[in-house]
Design an enzyme around this catalytic site. Structure first.
Site, PDB file in Angstrom:
ATOM      1  N   GLU A 196       0.842  -1.208   0.000  1.00 49.22           N
ATOM      2  CA  GLU A 196       0.000   0.000   0.000  1.00 49.22           C
ATOM      3  C   GLU A 196       0.876   1.257   0.000  1.00 49.22           C
ATOM      4  O   GLU A 196       0.540   2.287   0.578  1.00 49.22           O
ATOM      5  CB  GLU A 196      -0.946  -0.047   1.212  1.00 49.22           C
ATOM      6  CG  GLU A 196      -2.207   0.816   1.136  1.00 49.22           C
ATOM      7  CD  GLU A 196      -3.032   0.618  -0.114  1.00 49.22           C
ATOM      8  OE1 GLU A 196      -3.339  -0.543  -0.436  1.00 49.22           O
ATOM      9  OE2 GLU A 196      -3.353   1.622  -0.771  1.00 49.22           O
TER      10      GLU A 196
HETATM   11  C1  LIG Z   1       2.874  -9.712   0.357  1.00 51.02           C
HETATM   12  C2  LIG Z   1       2.669  -8.594  -0.600  1.00 51.02           C
HETATM   13  C3  LIG Z   1       1.391  -8.248  -0.982  1.00 51.02           C
HETATM   14  C4  LIG Z   1       1.184  -7.233  -1.918  1.00 51.02           C
HETATM   15  N1  LIG Z   1      -0.082  -6.973  -2.366  1.00 51.02           N
HETATM   16  C5  LIG Z   1      -0.243  -6.136  -3.435  1.00 51.02           C
HETATM   17  C6  LIG Z   1      -1.513  -6.012  -4.071  1.00 51.02           C
HETATM   18  O1  LIG Z   1      -2.503  -6.606  -3.645  1.00 51.02           O
HETATM   19  N2  LIG Z   1      -1.595  -5.217  -5.169  1.00 51.02           N
HETATM   20  C7  LIG Z   1      -0.528  -4.545  -5.678  1.00 51.02           C
HETATM   21  O2  LIG Z   1      -0.675  -3.871  -6.674  1.00 51.02           O
HETATM   22  N3  LIG Z   1       0.691  -4.633  -5.083  1.00 51.02           N
HETATM   23  C8  LIG Z   1       0.850  -5.416  -3.984  1.00 51.02           C
HETATM   24  N4  LIG Z   1       2.082  -5.537  -3.397  1.00 51.02           N
HETATM   25  C9  LIG Z   1       3.194  -4.782  -3.933  1.00 51.02           C
HETATM   26  C10 LIG Z   1       3.639  -3.657  -3.030  1.00 51.02           C
HETATM   27  O3  LIG Z   1       2.682  -2.646  -2.981  1.00 51.02           O
HETATM   28  C11 LIG Z   1       5.012  -3.198  -3.538  1.00 51.02           C
HETATM   29  O4  LIG Z   1       5.928  -4.220  -3.214  1.00 51.02           O
HETATM   30  C12 LIG Z   1       5.432  -1.865  -2.979  1.00 51.02           C
HETATM   31  O5  LIG Z   1       4.605  -0.854  -3.490  1.00 51.02           O
HETATM   32  C13 LIG Z   1       6.884  -1.530  -3.276  1.00 51.02           C
HETATM   33  O6  LIG Z   1       7.217  -1.759  -4.622  1.00 51.02           O
HETATM   34  P1  LIG Z   1       8.521  -2.625  -4.956  1.00 51.02           P
HETATM   35  O7  LIG Z   1       8.422  -3.902  -4.209  1.00 51.02           O
HETATM   36  O8  LIG Z   1       8.668  -2.702  -6.420  1.00 51.02           O
HETATM   37  O9  LIG Z   1       9.701  -1.811  -4.316  1.00 51.02           O
HETATM   38  P2  LIG Z   1      10.504  -0.609  -5.014  1.00 51.02           P
HETATM   39  O10 LIG Z   1       9.542   0.361  -5.590  1.00 51.02           O
HETATM   40  O11 LIG Z   1      11.555  -1.172  -5.861  1.00 51.02           O
HETATM   41  O12 LIG Z   1      11.170   0.064  -3.738  1.00 51.02           O
HETATM   42  C14 LIG Z   1      12.347  -0.464  -3.113  1.00 51.02           C
HETATM   43  C15 LIG Z   1      12.801   0.532  -2.052  1.00 51.02           C
HETATM   44  O13 LIG Z   1      13.097   1.800  -2.672  1.00 51.02           O
HETATM   45  C16 LIG Z   1      12.336   2.832  -2.051  1.00 51.02           C
HETATM   46  N5  LIG Z   1      11.951   3.820  -3.071  1.00 51.02           N
HETATM   47  C17 LIG Z   1      11.406   3.610  -4.276  1.00 51.02           C
HETATM   48  N6  LIG Z   1      11.175   4.792  -4.888  1.00 51.02           N
HETATM   49  C18 LIG Z   1      11.575   5.771  -4.047  1.00 51.02           C
HETATM   50  C19 LIG Z   1      11.601   7.195  -4.081  1.00 51.02           C
HETATM   51  N7  LIG Z   1      11.109   7.881  -5.121  1.00 51.02           N
HETATM   52  N8  LIG Z   1      12.109   7.869  -3.034  1.00 51.02           N
HETATM   53  C20 LIG Z   1      12.560   7.217  -1.952  1.00 51.02           C
HETATM   54  N9  LIG Z   1      12.562   5.871  -1.854  1.00 51.02           N
HETATM   55  C21 LIG Z   1      12.069   5.153  -2.880  1.00 51.02           C
HETATM   56  C22 LIG Z   1      11.123   2.143  -1.432  1.00 51.02           C
HETATM   57  O14 LIG Z   1      10.595   2.875  -0.345  1.00 51.02           O
HETATM   58  C23 LIG Z   1      11.726   0.816  -1.000  1.00 51.02           C
HETATM   59  O15 LIG Z   1      12.352   0.974   0.251  1.00 51.02           O
HETATM   60  C24 LIG Z   1       2.302  -6.521  -2.427  1.00 51.02           C
HETATM   61  C25 LIG Z   1       3.586  -6.844  -2.002  1.00 51.02           C
HETATM   62  C26 LIG Z   1       3.789  -7.877  -1.127  1.00 51.02           C
HETATM   63  C27 LIG Z   1       5.189  -8.241  -0.733  1.00 51.02           C
END
Ligand SMILES: Cc1cc2nc3c(=O)[nH]c(=O)nc-3n(C[C@H](O)[C@H](O)[C@H](O)COP(=O)(O)OP(=O)(O)OC[C@H]3O[C@@H](n4cnc5c(N)ncnc54)[C@H](O)[C@@H]3O)c2cc1C
Length: 623
Positions: free
Chosen positions: A443
């Protein structure tokens, strides 16, 4: 003894003595509700949580979800409680009766949900995602779409999902690649892969309705070009029943640290060019539609944090009362002395009070956000609704991130309290910790929440919402200072407020100039500081109510100000012990947390930019 999930007395305190939930019942939408109904509903929620949800918590973790031959199955232990949850009408309790709901205020439902989340959050993911998806259709769908999909979702016979994330589009949703192409009949062909989709497929519902963010071919890049589509797993026939398969397949399920009972899926849309979706709302308004629902969804995640934190604390407290280990400090040198329950050791007591203060402060904070959301919908005039909406907008990222971060801390401290046993699966605290961590990530990660707070919510409308909030905190500090028992602590709150509001003003100044990087760099520590200020504020507000009630109770018992008499009474009178606990938690928090806020603000004020200025390779040599 009650269940070890939630302190029901504190729930009642926050709802009735602190917030005044009855004020909501003056609004037409809620005028059928009474205080007695609220007590009854929470009592029912507790029973359901303890009798149906909690017994499936550990089995759900052990059984997990399975993926065989393209078919996902939820833990067998979840099926029956899920069915009963829907049958009992909990599935859409806040919705109007004409769609099967009970028209319950969100504030009241949240208090019920605290029980459910504390008992079995992984199971609650299934209805939680379904509500979110159905609410989107309710608000933005055509009447046909509402009839075709929403009613079955609110009944819980069909599930729902939110499909945003893709391999290359996590925090940056605007980078998504899923495409939509219009068909002659006005429906859309959807192609793309979504990952991490919670409850993306399972065997507890007859159909699953995916809310999919995608870009219509030719639309601009970035978030402005995103639309949202309704994509069912099975196409819905003219009879309203699930019919043909809709070319949505599950690629795999994730093997995760926690919430193992919740199926997290890779979903492939349109591998055979036959995935048909319907546009929800207008083209290119996908992000606006999603954002509209964010407040409730992010509060839900904050409530997940609270649920885990509460259950972890209640378990640690019960264990500390039973576990006998080591002699008391004053008997250390006496080998003949008996060991004592660990709750008698100073360090254990300090940790328990730390946990209690945060759990109760976060409960009050999160309930107050739900209260603001309720009033933003039902307040009498438009300006009032707007005022509540602005408060809700400001509090949302704080409640989401702060509750989930502190929940992980609290679960970790609960494990400490159990000692080595806490690390073992014989006790539930290790599962709480594994299940709690995800709330910091999905989220929108907590880092992203902090950016939302600093870059969007603080400056919104010239900072009106945060200025009004600080004014209220200042008024509380002035009022609480009149209670002699809390004078010192009110002074600490006042100092903390001054420091935080000074830093907030400074963020505004920096945002205009070359210092812009500082609020971005320190957004997360700022969110933590604001969260602590808010929790301290709520705790002191509660303590002032408790002090006044204590005076009455002691007076009625005829013990006056005699400390020994008061202490003796607190040993036998539950109400007195409860109110004394409120005062203790607030005073402890003021000295140990609020008192440190000015120094934390000062650190940020030093504008140390080294994390962004240093070379990447100086963080550690490249391989
Ligand atoms: C168990 C689980 C359930 C989930 N359920 C859903 C779901 O139902 N629907 C859905 O759509 N998604 C879902 N997600 C996805 C989840 O919302 C994402 O994993 C999350 O938004 C982060 O994206 P990412 O994993 O690609 O991390 P990334 O975007 O790659 O981020 C990695 C790190 O970089 C940081 N970062 C990235 N951009 C910036 C910035 N501009 N400035 C500062 N820091 C930054 C982040 O805070 C994080 O610490 C789920 C994930 C999990 C693990």
């Amino acid at each position: 003894m009650g269940s070890m999930l939630v302190n029901r007395r504190d729930q009642q305190f926050v709802l009735f003595e602190q917030l005044g939930v009855e004020k909501l019942f003056t609004a037409e939408k809620f005028h059928d509700y009474t205080a007695e109904d609220v007590r009854m509903l929470i009592g029912e929620a507790e029973k359901f949580a303890v009798n149906e949800l909690e017994p499936a918590y550990k089995p759900g973790d052990e059984q997990g979800c399975t993926f065989t031959d393209g078919i996902v199955k939820a833990p067998p232990a979840f099926h029956e409680p899920y069915r009963k949850l829907c049958a009992a009408g909990w599935n859409c309790a806040t919705k109007d009766p004409d769609v099967g709901g009970q028209g319950m205020p969100l504030t009241v439902f949240n208090a019920c949900a605290e029980w459910f989340n504390a008992a079995n959050f992984p199971l609650m993911m299934y209805p939680g995602l379904t509500w979110g998806a159905a609410n989107l259709i309710d608000k933005y769908g055509s009447e046909e779409q509402r009839q075709r999909y929403m009613m079955n979702m609110y009944a819980g016979t069909w599930g729902g999902t939110m499909c945003l994330t893709e391999p290359g589009a996590g925090s940056d949703v605007g980078a998504l690649k899923t495409r939509a192409v219009r068909r002659d009949d006005g429906t859309w062909l959807i192609t793309g892969t979504k990952i991490f989709i919670s409850c993306g497929d399972h065997d507890m519902c007859g159909n699953i309705v995916h809310m999919v963010l995608a870009r219509i071919e030719g639309d601009p890049p970035g978030t402005d070009g995103i639309s949202i589509f309704i994509v069912p797993k099975y196409r819905v026939g003219a009879d309203g029943q699930p019919g043909e398969v809709n070319d949505v397949s599950t690629g795999n399920i994730e093997h995760k640290m926690g919430i193992k009972g919740s199926a997290t899926c890779v979903l492939n849309f349109g591998e055979n060019d036959a995935c048909i979706g319907e546009l929800l709302g207008e083209a290119r308004s996908g992000m606006r539609i999603m954002f509209n629902m964010m407040n409730e969804a992010r509060l839900e995640v904050g409530m997940q944090g609270l649920g885990h934190a509460s259950a972890a604390f209640e378990h640690a407290l019960a264990y500390a009362r039973e576990r006998v280990q080591s002699r008391a400090v004053w008997d250390f040198a006496n080998p003949a002395a008996s060991p004592v329950p660990i709750i008698e050791h100073a360090d254990v007591r300090r940790v328990l009070l730390w946990m209690k203060a945060y759990v109760e402060g976060i409960r009050s904070l999160n309930y107050s956000l739900a209260y603001a959301i309720d009033f933003s919908e039902v307040a009498g005039d438009a300006a009032e609704r707007e005022r509540w909406h602005a408060i809700a907008e400001l509090l949302t990222p704080v409640c989401k991130a702060f509750s989930s971060d502190r929940a992980v801390d609290i679960c970790s401290l609960a494990i400490d309290t159990y000692g080595g046993y806490g690390y073992c699966s014989e006790y539930p605290v290790e599962q709480y910790m594994r299940d709690a961590k995800i709330a910091c990530l999905y989220e929108g990660t907590n880092g992203i929440q902090a950016l939302d707070l600093v870059a969007r919510k603080l400056p919104s409308k010239g900072g009106r919402a945060v200025t009004a909030l600080f004014k209220e905190i200042g008024a509380t500090a002035a009022k609480v200072a009149k209670e002699p028992a809390l004078k010192r602590d009110a002074g600490i709150l006042g100092n903390a407020l001054q420091a935080v509001s000074g830093l907030t003003r400074q963020f505004g100044v920096w945002a205009e100039g070359a210092g812009l990087v500082v609020p971005i760099l320190y957004a997360r520590p700022y969110l933590d500081i604001l969260g602590d200020l808010l929790v301290g504020w709520h705790l002191l507000q509660g303590a002032a109510i408790a002090v006044r009630n204590l005076e009455k109770l002691y007076g009625a018992a005829g013990v006056g100000s005699d400390a020994a008499g008061r202490r003796a009474l607190a040993r036998t009178d539950n109400e007195i012990a409860f109110y004394e606990g409120k005062v203790a938690a607030a005073k402890f928090f003021a000295v140990n947390i609020l008192h440190g806020l000015p120094a934390r603000c000062e650190s940020i004020g030093m504008m140390e930019k080294v994390p962004v200025e240093m070379l990447d390779r100086s963080l550690g040599m490249e391989g």
